[in-house]
Every structure is written in C-alpha cells, then in structure tokens.
Design a protein around this motif. Structure first.
Motif, PDB file in Angstrom:
ATOM      1  N   ARG A  58       0.809  -1.214   0.000  1.00 26.82           N
ATOM      2  CA  ARG A  58       0.000   0.000   0.000  1.00 26.82           C
ATOM      3  C   ARG A  58       0.846   1.270   0.000  1.00 26.82           C
ATOM      4  N   PHE A  59       1.958   1.228   0.695  1.00 26.39           N
ATOM      5  CA  PHE A  59       2.822   2.400   0.816  1.00 26.39           C
ATOM      6  C   PHE A  59       4.085   2.190  -0.007  1.00 26.39           C
ATOM      7  N   THR A  60       4.602   3.278  -0.538  1.00 20.10           N
ATOM      8  CA  THR A  60       5.846   3.245  -1.286  1.00 20.10           C
ATOM      9  C   THR A  60       6.721   4.411  -0.867  1.00 20.10           C
ATOM     10  N   ILE A  61       7.943   4.114  -0.493  1.00 18.20           N
ATOM     11  CA  ILE A  61       8.885   5.147  -0.108  1.00 18.20           C
ATOM     12  C   ILE A  61       9.856   5.385  -1.258  1.00 18.20           C
ATOM     13  N   SER A  62      10.228   6.628  -1.458  1.00 12.36           N
ATOM     14  CA  SER A  62      11.162   6.960  -2.525  1.00 12.36           C
ATOM     15  C   SER A  62      11.905   8.235  -2.173  1.00 12.36           C
ATOM     16  N   SER A  63      13.020   8.441  -2.826  1.00 11.91           N
ATOM     17  CA  SER A  63      13.798   9.656  -2.633  1.00 11.91           C
ATOM     18  C   SER A  63      13.948  10.388  -3.960  1.00 11.91           C
ATOM     19  N   ASP A  64      14.100  11.698  -3.876  1.00 12.00           N
ATOM     20  CA  ASP A  64      14.240  12.476  -5.105  1.00 12.00           C
ATOM     21  C   ASP A  64      15.674  12.429  -5.616  1.00 12.00           C
ATOM     22  N   ASN A  65      15.900  13.068  -6.756  1.00 10.20           N
ATOM     23  CA  ASN A  65      17.209  13.012  -7.387  1.00 10.20           C
ATOM     24  C   ASN A  65      18.319  13.596  -6.526  1.00 10.20           C
ATOM     25  N   ALA A  66      17.985  14.602  -5.772  1.00  8.86           N
ATOM     26  CA  ALA A  66      18.974  15.271  -4.934  1.00  8.86           C
ATOM     27  C   ALA A  66      19.211  14.554  -3.611  1.00  8.86           C
ATOM     28  N   LYS A  67      18.422  13.537  -3.352  1.00 13.36           N
ATOM     29  CA  LYS A  67      18.539  12.756  -2.119  1.00 13.36           C
ATOM     30  C   LYS A  67      18.318  13.591  -0.867  1.00 13.36           C
ATOM     31  N   ASN A  68      17.589  14.667  -1.026  1.00 12.96           N
ATOM     32  CA  ASN A  68      17.293  15.489   0.133  1.00 12.96           C
ATOM     33  C   ASN A  68      15.798  15.585   0.432  1.00 12.96           C
ATOM     34  N   THR A  69      15.017  14.881  -0.343  1.00  9.84           N
ATOM     35  CA  THR A  69      13.588  14.787  -0.082  1.00  9.84           C
ATOM     36  C   THR A  69      13.160  13.339  -0.228  1.00  9.84           C
ATOM     37  N   VAL A  70      12.469  12.857   0.751  1.00  8.14           N
ATOM     38  CA  VAL A  70      11.944  11.498   0.732  1.00  8.14           C
ATOM     39  C   VAL A  70      10.433  11.559   0.815  1.00  8.14           C
ATOM     40  N   SER A  71       9.785  10.780  -0.022  1.00  2.96           N
ATOM     41  CA  SER A  71       8.334  10.758  -0.064  1.00  2.96           C
ATOM     42  C   SER A  71       7.801   9.416   0.383  1.00  2.96           C
ATOM     43  N   LEU A  72       6.605   9.443   0.889  1.00  7.22           N
ATOM     44  CA  LEU A  72       5.893   8.224   1.250  1.00  7.22           C
ATOM     45  C   LEU A  72       4.534   8.278   0.577  1.00  7.22           C
ATOM     46  N   GLN A  73       4.393   7.502  -0.480  1.00  9.70           N
ATOM     47  CA  GLN A  73       3.110   7.381  -1.165  1.00  9.70           C
ATOM     48  C   GLN A  73       2.249   6.400  -0.389  1.00  9.70           C
ATOM     49  N   MET A  74       1.095   6.847   0.038  1.00 13.30           N
ATOM     50  CA  MET A  74       0.218   6.026   0.848  1.00 13.30           C
ATOM     51  C   MET A  74      -1.093   5.830   0.102  1.00 13.30           C
ATOM     52  N   ASN A  75      -1.323   4.624  -0.343  1.00 14.31           N
ATOM     53  CA  ASN A  75      -2.534   4.282  -1.065  1.00 14.31           C
ATOM     54  C   ASN A  75      -3.392   3.338  -0.236  1.00 14.31           C
ATOM     55  N   SER A  76      -4.634   3.222  -0.647  1.00 19.94           N
ATOM     56  CA  SER A  76      -5.577   2.326   0.028  1.00 19.94           C
ATOM     57  C   SER A  76      -5.552   2.536   1.532  1.00 19.94           C
ATOM     58  N   LEU A  77      -5.645   3.767   1.925  1.00 19.54           N
ATOM     59  CA  LEU A  77      -5.538   4.106   3.340  1.00 19.54           C
ATOM     60  C   LEU A  77      -6.684   3.526   4.150  1.00 19.54           C
ATOM     61  N   LYS A  78      -6.346   3.137   5.352  1.00 15.87           N
ATOM     62  CA  LYS A  78      -7.294   2.553   6.288  1.00 15.87           C
ATOM     63  C   LYS A  78      -7.399   3.431   7.523  1.00 15.87           C
ATOM     64  N   PRO A  79      -8.509   3.353   8.228  1.00 12.78           N
ATOM     65  CA  PRO A  79      -8.624   4.133   9.466  1.00 12.78           C
ATOM     66  C   PRO A  79      -7.487   3.861  10.441  1.00 12.78           C
ATOM     67  N   GLU A  80      -6.982   2.647  10.461  1.00 13.64           N
ATOM     68  CA  GLU A  80      -5.889   2.320  11.357  1.00 13.64           C
ATOM     69  C   GLU A  80      -4.570   2.970  10.963  1.00 13.64           C
TER      70      GLU A  80
END
Length: 131
Positions: free
Chosen positions: A67-89
């Motif tokens: 459900r979640f995907t972590i990634s970093s940008d080209n400069a390696k100074n920003t990290v993202s967390l894509q959160m899909n199919s979110l649940k109340p928990e």
C-alpha cells in the motif's frame, strides 16, 4: 540548522491516498537511512518504512506492504511516502527521521522496529483516515 520537515498530511476517506514528503535542511540525505514513523493516540510509535539514500534499498512494515511506497528524489534530500488504500488504522501523526551509517538489512529492520536510535527527527504531520 539541521532540520527535517514532514508535510502532506491531511484528512482522507478510507481507500484514499496521500503523499507525505520529508525535506531536509542543513544536511543532505546522502549516506543516511531515512525512516517514516507514526504514532496514534494511546499507542506506541512504530516504524513504517525506510530507505537508504545511498543505494535506494527500501523496507516496509508488514502493515503497509503493498500500500505504501517510499522513494527519494534526485537530490537525495527529499523522501516521499506514497500512501494508497488508506485505512482508518493508518490514522496517526507521521514523522520522518534520519540516521547516519545505516547500511545493512538488519539495521533497517531495527528502524522499522523503532529500536534504532535516529540522529534527526522532523516535525510530524497528521494523517487522519475516516471510515
């Protein structure tokens, strides 16, 4: 000043998605492992995901795999967390943190278990998932 800032939280309905970002200032992520953590009211903080900015290796808690995907940008100074199919928990305050010198799978597991001491912590961002 060394700082991490998490952003992108908000309120979303179950099944929806959000993307969190962790931006660094005062240092670069290169050579660090960056982890996402979360803490819900009345619960212990837990590791969610982590990534090596050096080699791109990623790890996920079982509760968010697929459900979640972590990634970093080209400069390696920003990290993202894509959160899909979110649940109340998934509702929690989400934090990003960085630790220097984490390069092994075992240490990454330590981050996910929240037993690895992190060098820098960012301000949290609230994620609320309604049912």
């Amino acid at each position: 000043e060394v700082q991490l800032q998490a952003s992108g939280g908000g309120l979303v309905q179950a099944g929806g998605y959000l993307r969190l970002s962790c931006a660094a200032s005062g240092f670069t992520f290169d050579g660090y492992t960056i982890g996402w953590f979360r803490q819900a009211p009345g619960k212990e903080r837990e590791g969610v995901s982590c990534i090596s900015s050096r080699d791109g290796s990623t790890y996920y808690a079982d509760s968010v795999k697929g459900r979640f995907t972590i990634s970093s940008d080209n400069a390696k100074n920003t990290v993202s967390l894509q959160m899909n199919s979110l649940k109340p928990e998934d509702t929690a305050v989400y934090y990003c943190a960085a630790v220097e010198g984490l390069m092994t799978t075992a240490q990454a597991m330590g981050v996910l278990l929240d037993i690895m001491g992190m060098d820098y912590w960012g301000k949290g961002t609230q994620v609320t998932v309604s049912s």
